[in-house]
Design a protein around this motif. Structure first.
Motif, PDB file in Angstrom:
ATOM      1  N   GLN A 119       0.805  -1.218   0.000  1.00 50.55           N
ATOM      2  CA  GLN A 119       0.000   0.000   0.000  1.00 50.55           C
ATOM      3  C   GLN A 119       0.837   1.265   0.000  1.00 50.55           C
ATOM      4  OE1 GLN A 119      -2.258   0.441   3.632  1.00 50.55           O
ATOM      5  NE2 GLN A 119      -0.429   0.749   4.863  1.00 50.55           N
ATOM      6  N   PRO A 123      -0.936   3.611  -5.770  1.00 44.86           N
ATOM      7  CA  PRO A 123      -2.223   4.250  -6.095  1.00 44.86           C
ATOM      8  C   PRO A 123      -3.327   3.800  -5.139  1.00 44.86           C
ATOM      9  CG  PRO A 123      -1.121   3.571  -8.107  1.00 44.86           C
ATOM     10  CD  PRO A 123      -0.298   3.026  -6.969  1.00 44.86           C
ATOM     11  N   TYR A 124      -3.997   4.774  -4.547  1.00 43.31           N
ATOM     12  CA  TYR A 124      -5.083   4.561  -3.584  1.00 43.31           C
ATOM     13  C   TYR A 124      -4.593   3.875  -2.305  1.00 43.31           C
ATOM     14  CZ  TYR A 124      -7.382   5.441  -7.999  1.00 43.31           C
ATOM     15  OH  TYR A 124      -7.724   5.984  -9.200  1.00 43.31           O
ATOM     16  N   GLU A 133      -3.421   9.948   7.469  1.00 42.43           N
ATOM     17  CA  GLU A 133      -3.738   8.526   7.548  1.00 42.43           C
ATOM     18  C   GLU A 133      -2.873   7.789   8.559  1.00 42.43           C
ATOM     19  OE1 GLU A 133      -4.523   9.652   3.153  1.00 42.43           O
ATOM     20  OE2 GLU A 133      -3.145  10.233   4.757  1.00 42.43           O
ATOM     21  N   LYS A 505     -12.609  11.984   5.559  1.00 45.11           N
ATOM     22  CA  LYS A 505     -12.914  10.646   5.050  1.00 45.11           C
ATOM     23  C   LYS A 505     -12.364   9.543   5.953  1.00 45.11           C
ATOM     24  CE  LYS A 505     -13.037  12.251   0.243  1.00 45.11           C
ATOM     25  NZ  LYS A 505     -12.898  13.679   0.557  1.00 45.11           N
TER      26      LYS A 505
END
Length: 796
Positions: A119, A123-124, A133, A505
């Motif tokens: 990760q 990407p993402y 995060e 988010k």
């Protein structure tokens, strides 16, 4: 007795190796996380991102802080300026378990390790920097300079907290960091926590040596002693020696902090400013990494900064990478299932003592609402529009005094500003709490005390950084500043806006209190200070951020300012910008009308309109001075064209101009058309640059009929009204604009132009002769005082 037994040293070293292994794995590997088979091309990421050079040192520090937290039962968070050490922070929160608690799919086994590696910078996936995060983080670190400011902001009013703050030697070259070292002079050991700065010198930036790494050690110690710190130096590259030396230094620093706080909290006498400890840690850049690559030195050089093996698919470099990874002995650190060895898993603290799980690094968990007084009790008694004169921010200061007073028991509100609190007319707050000052005071000094809660330092960077750290750890605040100079923190606003956007988010990060600005001494009343002080462009900067995060308010008078300020201090997870003048100005709305108007965000002022229901022209305004000029132009038009049907629309919440699909406060097209019509000319007097209004309204039905007057980068040391004339925002220009754009007034245009130039010449001759504005400008007062109501758009 040594700080570390031989057994503890061995286990801490192994733990450090585990963190380093996970760091390198995140940068390079997408598979084979435990090296259970020979390293192959398929195991290596196609794109290599991230930074290695500083991370081993950061991992070393984190390992030792874990030991100190357990030994001394510390409440501690970790702020790292070198945010590109992100893989290290991810590695440590994974090892201590806080990462998996937040992200259960990153399990503490082989499959989780593979996902952890895959990760990173994917990407993402997760960013390469210490990002929102990352559990335990309040500081992104992508832009250097603010670690100390954030750390001290977190420590204010947190008496049990220690903030360990790593400043990299690249960051130490920035202006904000240089001033940030002075933050120790604002920490009160009686009621604040402590910051333990750790200057991590590894010698290099991206491609150059760093200043502090090359100056003589004696000079370096003198520098930080001069800042008021007590430096402790640890330097070397031998792991065993460095473990023992750093453990001893850390123990010395923790004990010194404890002595300072105990003395302050039990002494009962005056509080002399203490000399707080700091640690200067010298390690090689890229420590424990490849010594050389392709015949060129890497460890201890700038080549270790980012990805020291840029071509790991080449056989030679792949061999170096595999040897590097295996040098950490992953097969000894993790079992066959990929779980950390039990004796190593027992090293970090547990529960909320883990730095990745400390609630102070997730301020929304601790946030308590302010006990706000009823702002209506501070209202001006406005019985008729334009008949009472007052300083809006001085009225707000009376309310803020009570906000401050009520916050004292909870210690959860502070006012920040760069030496401008009194200048911006907020000095009433001193009756509740004065300015923080730990230094000597002289008989001529006023409103200074160690227990003050108004934070003033002539550095916008520090005010911004302190406030961000304060908010991110669960408290509330307000930053007041001159409008022109808030630009100094533009890039800091960028970073905070990004933090707010991302964390919206992340359901594990509850909302924090909004970042609230009060900008006064604004462009239209900086005639005395001149061109350098005249700039309303912060509005432009802010509205470019995500609409879910930003709000901009332009209250036209004191009662509207009170309503808006109450709303902003109650809000969560926004950047609120309030712009209000401090000079005496006419007041327009009684409190209940002001509340309705501010709730709507924009509305028709019936009492100022000659034909609110069927206008030939809409005269719109946003901002206190543009509002006054619009109303003065309305009066001129009643004289010039008595039968002209004029609607006056005032905008308080700038974001209502956007379509509802673009901003939560936006108006629907029908609502917008009800205010601005679909086909009538709109003369819009705006506080800032005219392009802002066009940007917000360009998709509206009537946009082609919008003619916006605002600041056009014309200014000097002059009179207040001449500032408006220079920028074509004066009442004469606005009245002329109406006559030039209402079709049936075409026969009047030539005479109107001549009258305009006559008025401007009369003005210029007078100000040139007397240095003040014309008497009819100075003495102007609204003449039509009909009572009425506002119609508006309901804001959500």
């Amino acid at each position: 007795m040594p700080a570390l037994s031989d057994d503890l040293l061995r286990r801490m070293h192994d733990y450090w190796c585990a963190a380093n292994y996970l760091t390198v794995g995140q940068i390079y590997l997408c598979d084979n996380p435990l090296l259970e088979e020979p390293l192959a091309d398929a195991h290596i990421k196609q794109r290599l991102l991230g930074h290695w050079g500083t991370t081993a040192g950061l991992n070393f520090i984190y390992t030792h802080l874990n030991r100190a937290i357990r030994q001394y039962d510390l409440d501690m968070i970790y702020v790292i300026g070198p945010g590109h050490g992100g893989p290290g922070l991810v590695a440590h929160t994974y090892l201590e378990g806080s990462y998996t608690e937040v992200y259960p799919h990153i399990s503490r086994d082989r499959a989780g390790l593979r996902q952890l590696f895959r990760q990173f910078s994917w990407p993402y996936g997760v960013p390469s920097h210490v990002a929102p995060e990352t559990p335990g983080s309040i500081h992104e670190g992508g832009e250097l300079g603010y670690a100390l400011s954030h750390a001290y902001g977190a420590a204010f009013d947190n008496p049990g907290l220690i903030v360990s703050c790593v400043v990299g030697d690249g960051e130490a070259e920035t202006g904000p960091a240089a001033t940030g070292w002075h933050s120790n002079k604002f920490i009160n050991p009686l009621r604040d926590g402590a910051v333990l700065p750790i200057l991590h010198l590894n010698g290099y930036k991206i491609a150059n040596p760093t200043v502090l790494a090359r100056i003589p050690e004696r000079e370096l110690i003198q520098l930080f002693s001069g800042y008021g710190h007590a430096p402790i130096v640890v330097a070397g590259d031998d792991p065993t020696t460095m473990h023992r030396a750093f453990a001893a230094a850390l123990d010395k620093a923790i004990r010194a902090i404890g002595r300072i706080q105990r003395s302050a909290r039990t002494g009962g006498g005056p509080l002399p400013r203490p000399r707080w400890p700091m640690i200067i840690l010298r390690t090689p850049k890229g420590w424990t990494g490849p010594k050389a690559v392709d015949g060129l030195p890497v460890e201890g050089t700038w080549r270790a900064h980012q990805v020291p093996l840029p071509r790991p698919r080449d056989a030679a470099q792949r061999k170096v990478l595999e040897d590097w990874l295996r040098s950490y002995r992953p097969h000894e650190l993790f079992d066959r299932d990929g779980r950390l060895r039990d004796d190593l898993a027992a090293l970090p603290p547990t529960g909320r003592r883990r730095m990745g799980a400390n609630p102070h690094a997730n301020g929304g968990e601790l946030l308590q609402p302010l006990d706000l007084p009823d702002f209506r009790a501070y209202a001006l008694d406005v019985r008729q529009p334009g008949q009472l004169e007052a300083e809006a921010t001085r009225v707000l200061g009376q309310w803020l005094r009570e906000v401050m007073a009520r916050s004292l028991p909870q210690a959860n509100f502070r006012l920040f500003g760069p030496d401008e609190t009194a200048s911006n007319r907020l000095d009433a707050v001193y009756a509740a709490s004065v300015k923080t000052w730990m230094e000597e005071t002289l008989p001529t000094d006023v409103d200074l005390a160690p227990d003050g809660r108004v934070m003033e330092i002539l550095s916008e960077h520090q005010c911004q950084g302190w406030l961000e750290g304060y908010l991110l750890t669960g408290r509330h605040g307000l930053f007041n500043c001159y409008e022109a100079f808030i630009h100094i923190v533009d890039s800091m606003v960028n970073q905070h806006a990004k933090w707010l956007k991302v964390t919206r988010k992340l359901n594990w990060r509850p909302p924090i209190a909004s970042l609230n600005y009060l900008l006064s001494s604004h462009v239209w009343r900086q005639d005395h200070n001149g061109f350098s002080h005249q700039d309303p462009g912060f509005i432009d900067h802010v509205i470019n951020k995500k609409s879910e995060v930003v709000r901009v308010y332009l209250p036209p008078d004191a009662n509207c300012l009170l309503s808006v300020a109450d709303h902003c201090l109650r809000s969560r997870h926004y950047i609120n910008v309030i712009i209000a003048g401090k000079q005496p100005a006419w007041q327009w709305l009684d409190m209940e009308t002001a509340v309705r108007h501010c709730t709507a965000g924009a509305g028709i002022w019936d009492w100022a309109s000659s034909a609110a229901e069927d206008p030939e022209v809409v005269m719109a305004c946003a901002g206190d001075v543009p509002t006054m000029e619009t109303l003065a132009a309305v009066m001129l038009l009643r004289e010039y064209v008595p039968d002209l049907r004029v609607r006056v629309v005032n905008v308080v919440d700038l974001m209502v101009l956007e379509p509802v699909g673009e901003h939560p406060h936006g108006m629907s097209d029908d609502q917008f058309d009800r205010l601005f019509t679909r086909d009538k000319p709109v003369i819009f007097a705006f506080h800032g640059y005219p392009t802002v209004i066009h940007k917000l309204t360009y998709r509206r039905h009537n946009h082609d009929n919008f003619h916006v007057r605002g600041y056009r980068e014309e200014g000097t040391t002059t009179t207040p009204f001449d500032m408006l004339v220079l920028n074509n925002l004066d009442r004469f220009q606005l009245a002329l604009d109406v006559i030039l754009r209402v079709p049936r007034l075409a026969p009047l245009r030539e005479a109107a132009v001549q009258r305009y130039w006559s008025d401007i010449e009369r003005h210029r001759l007078y100000v040139s002769e007397y240095g003040i504005d014309l008497p009819d400008i100075r003495d102007w007062r609204w003449q039509d005082a009909r009572a009425g109501r506002t119609h508006g758009h309901q804001r959500g």
